[in-house]
Design a protein around this motif. Structure first.
Motif, PDB file in Angstrom:
ATOM      1  N   LEU A 211       0.975  -1.150   0.068  1.00  0.00           N
ATOM      2  CA  LEU A 211      -0.083   0.014   0.098  1.00  0.00           C
ATOM      3  C   LEU A 211       0.945   1.141   0.019  1.00  0.00           C
ATOM      4  O   LEU A 211       0.754   2.148  -0.715  1.00  0.00           O
ATOM      5  N   GLN A 212       1.978   1.107   0.685  1.00  0.00           N
ATOM      6  CA  GLN A 212       2.725   2.259   0.855  1.00  0.00           C
ATOM      7  C   GLN A 212       3.671   2.505  -0.529  1.00  0.00           C
ATOM      8  O   GLN A 212       3.510   3.832  -0.849  1.00  0.00           O
ATOM      9  N   ARG A 213       4.018   1.442  -1.084  1.00  0.00           N
ATOM     10  CA  ARG A 213       4.560   1.659  -2.217  1.00  0.00           C
ATOM     11  C   ARG A 213       3.752   2.355  -3.355  1.00  0.00           C
ATOM     12  O   ARG A 213       4.285   2.820  -4.368  1.00  0.00           O
ATOM     13  N   THR A 214       2.470   1.827  -3.229  1.00  0.00           N
ATOM     14  CA  THR A 214       1.454   2.282  -4.101  1.00  0.00           C
ATOM     15  C   THR A 214       1.132   3.718  -4.038  1.00  0.00           C
ATOM     16  O   THR A 214       0.250   4.238  -4.666  1.00  0.00           O
ATOM     17  N   GLY A 215       1.247   4.108  -2.698  1.00  0.00           N
ATOM     18  CA  GLY A 215       1.002   5.593  -2.401  1.00  0.00           C
ATOM     19  C   GLY A 215      -0.647   5.407  -1.881  1.00  0.00           C
ATOM     20  O   GLY A 215      -1.330   6.204  -1.712  1.00  0.00           O
ATOM     21  N   LEU A 216      -0.918   4.248  -1.205  1.00  0.00           N
ATOM     22  CA  LEU A 216      -2.375   4.235  -0.737  1.00  0.00           C
ATOM     23  C   LEU A 216      -2.354   3.952   0.924  1.00  0.00           C
ATOM     24  O   LEU A 216      -1.233   3.847   1.379  1.00  0.00           O
ATOM     25  N   ASN A 217      -3.307   4.548   1.380  1.00  0.00           N
ATOM     26  CA  ASN A 217      -3.565   4.372   2.799  1.00  0.00           C
ATOM     27  C   ASN A 217      -3.727   3.015   3.338  1.00  0.00           C
ATOM     28  O   ASN A 217      -4.599   2.266   2.723  1.00  0.00           O
ATOM     29  N   PHE A 218      -3.106   2.865   4.531  1.00  0.00           N
ATOM     30  CA  PHE A 218      -3.513   1.533   5.323  1.00  0.00           C
ATOM     31  C   PHE A 218      -4.697   1.980   6.397  1.00  0.00           C
ATOM     32  O   PHE A 218      -4.495   2.828   7.094  1.00  0.00           O
ATOM     33  N   GLU A 219      -5.778   1.171   6.151  1.00  0.00           N
ATOM     34  CA  GLU A 219      -6.748   1.237   7.357  1.00  0.00           C
ATOM     35  C   GLU A 219      -6.648  -0.016   7.957  1.00  0.00           C
ATOM     36  O   GLU A 219      -7.023  -1.298   7.382  1.00  0.00           O
ATOM     37  N   GLU A 220      -6.617   0.046   9.395  1.00  0.00           N
ATOM     38  CA  GLU A 220      -6.975  -1.220  10.098  1.00  0.00           C
ATOM     39  C   GLU A 220      -8.041  -1.955   9.777  1.00  0.00           C
ATOM     40  O   GLU A 220      -8.016  -3.304   9.626  1.00  0.00           O
ATOM     41  N   ASP A 221      -9.035  -1.406   9.656  1.00  0.00           N
ATOM     42  CA  ASP A 221     -10.109  -1.700   9.234  1.00  0.00           C
ATOM     43  C   ASP A 221     -10.256  -2.615   7.790  1.00  0.00           C
ATOM     44  O   ASP A 221     -11.363  -3.451   7.678  1.00  0.00           O
ATOM     45  N   TYR A 222      -9.236  -2.608   7.314  1.00  0.00           N
ATOM     46  CA  TYR A 222      -9.285  -3.236   5.833  1.00  0.00           C
ATOM     47  C   TYR A 222      -8.922  -4.758   5.840  1.00  0.00           C
ATOM     48  O   TYR A 222      -8.673  -5.196   4.976  1.00  0.00           O
TER      49      TYR A 222
END
Lengths: 329, 329
Positions: free
Chosen positions: A193-204
């Motif tokens: 996610l980080q490498r792709t520029g997306l946010n990590f959500e605990e909920d996901y």
DNA sequence: CTGAAAGCGCTTACAG
DNA sequence: CTGAAAGCGCTTACAG
């Protein structure tokens, strides 16, 4: 049980039994005529070498042990079957042992070498210690760790990254992960996610261990509210298939509403209700590499390690372009 | 590889190596103190009995071979896993060999006994001959034939009969069968129709060998005209699951339009899109019976045979009452 | 209660 | 090109 032995043949052929042994083993020093005679007699009496005796004498068994954590996941029977075939091509028998006590069995059976499937390590540290104390050639197959002895790594993180990247390229930005029992995959997910520029959500991250039911209930217990994921990656083949059922039963269209990609590429995946896109190591390759490595180790050849296997992405029908309607604010 | 042997222990303990052997094997004639000392030393040096040597000496291996035709059908990995567990409980290791050349392997390895799964027989008569020529205890598991040596029969005909009877009790009179690769099941099907007072129609047997695809295409290639079956029995787990997919994709509602019942009761069956009703042997029972039989044979105990296992019908969601609309004239 | 010795069925230097 | 002999690591009558 009265099988014929090398001595019987010797008597019948009128030679010494050491000559019989050599003839049977193709020793070039034996005169062709003698060899012929011995072979003919052996054939006629259905002589079968007593492998046990040979093994005791040579100290080698030509048997390779394969340690597995379980047999209930189709992945393992698949790999076992392929490995069995590859080893046989190379003149070895494979024996399968269901983990935990696998090491003890092998130290008794004195197999020539053994291969441990990494998953067995999830459960016991003690196991790994015993394993590394084995005095025979052995290696870990499918590990993520860096070891100081030869091993075959499956680059699961990179696999997950490919999946995330692929889903993102389809326009998905809210990508969930189903399963929390394998740290390395979760880490891979977060890093991806980080490498792709997306946010990590605990909920996901939906909690699920490893079974079909786990995948199914992970989805059924999830509340799909605003900003819910529009794409999921499943931990393994079973979880993914369970999740697919969950999604369909919950009324979602896969892939129109929600995309799903599963780890492990097995025949079952393409036969799911919606042919599942997958990410995972090519199992034939895995088996070939494993067979070659153990044989090399037994022969005391120098090997480069780790051998890294890169998971491949296979696109089928469960992934599609993000439509930007469902769950959006 | 420099493992400690019985002789080393003898030296260390100051006794003869035959005494060590007896102590290690719990021979009651050895004085407790001596035994203690020997065991302590063995423990301390991590002594591992060389099973090969023991086997050569006693002529027994404590290994049981299991011959299978293939590993691709989930049924087989399931049975293998269960059998493995049951044998282990009884002190035996199981080694799995993929049929065809299985017999040769065993005659070389000198296992204590072997079990042959019947399917392996579909392919080669020669195989069966070799098998029966084996000089070790062995038996056929899951056969339909009557043999002159011990065997475990699965009463497939009776199983199919139960399925037909059940479907008929739901009001179905046009019952089809998907799969034509196992004669015994086809015969069972025909006999069951007869016993139930239904007509056999050549057209009601859909050709399919044994795979998921076979089941799927059997349905997709079938033309559902007037008087088409309103219920089907699938040859095995894979064929049935493939057929289910075929039916659903063709637009039929299972079980409202068409009922489906599959042979083999595996977890996969209940996880199908529509939880599949099944008929088949209880696999835990199968494994227990097989393990007990081979152990008895090895011990040269008198056994009654055949041992017959009756398939059980399990009702899930893929079978329902005949509604009398679809396909009727 | 313990030990010396033969044997399980092979392989493999070594000598001839 | 062939054979006598030792050895692999155990078990097991047999003798003491």
């Amino acid at each position: 049980m009265n099988l014929i032995t090398i001595k019987d043949i010797a008597k019948l052929a009128g030679v010494s039994y050491s000559t019989v042994s050599k003839a049977l083993n193709g020793d070039p020093r034996i005169k062709p005529a003698t060899k012929q005679k011995v072979l003919a007699i052996a054939e006629k009496h259905q002589y079968r070498k007593n492998i046990l005796a040979q093994q005791l004498s040579t100290g080698r068994s030509n048997i390779i042990g394969f340690v597995l954590g379980e047999l209930s996941n189709p992945l393992f029977s698949n790999i076992s079957g392929k490995l069995h075939a590859e080893l046989k091509k190379r003149g070895y028998q494979m024996i399968l042992v269901v983990a935990h006590d696998g090491v003890d069995v092998f130290s008794q059976l004195r197999v020539d070498g053994c291969i441990l499937w990494d998953n067995a390590l999830d459960y016991q540290d003690a196991f790994w210690k015993k394993f590394s104390a084995l005095t025979m050639p052995c290696f870990v197959l499918g590990t993520d760790e860096s070891l100081s002895s030869p091993y075959i790594k499956v680059d699961r993180k990179e696999g997950i990254f490919k999946a995330v990247e692929y889903l993102n390229s389809l326009g998905h930005t809210r990508i969930g992960f189903i399963g929390n029992s394998q740290n390395i995959k979760l880490e891979g997910y977060k890093e991806a996610l980080q490498r792709t520029g997306l946010n990590f959500e605990e909920d996901y991250v939906l909690p699920a261990h490893s079974s079909w039911e786990d995948g199914y209930f992970a989805i059924r217990n999830y509340s799909f509210g605003v900003n819910a994921p529009t794409a999921f990656i499943g931990l393994n083949n079973l979880v993914t298939r369970g999740a697919l059922r969950g999604l369909l039963e919950a009324g979602y269209n896969v892939p129109r509403d929600i995309s799903l990609i599963g780890y492990d590429d097995l025949p079952d995946m393409q036969y799911a209700e919606v042919a599942l896109s997958t990410i995972g190591p090519e199992l034939d390759e895995l088996a070939v590499q494993a067979a070659e490595l153990i044989v090399s180790l037994i022969r005391d050849e120098v090997v480069d390690y780790p051998i890294v296997i890169q998971p491949k992405l296979i696109h089928r029908s469960s992934t599609a372009v993000y439509r930007g309607e469902l769950f959006d604010e």
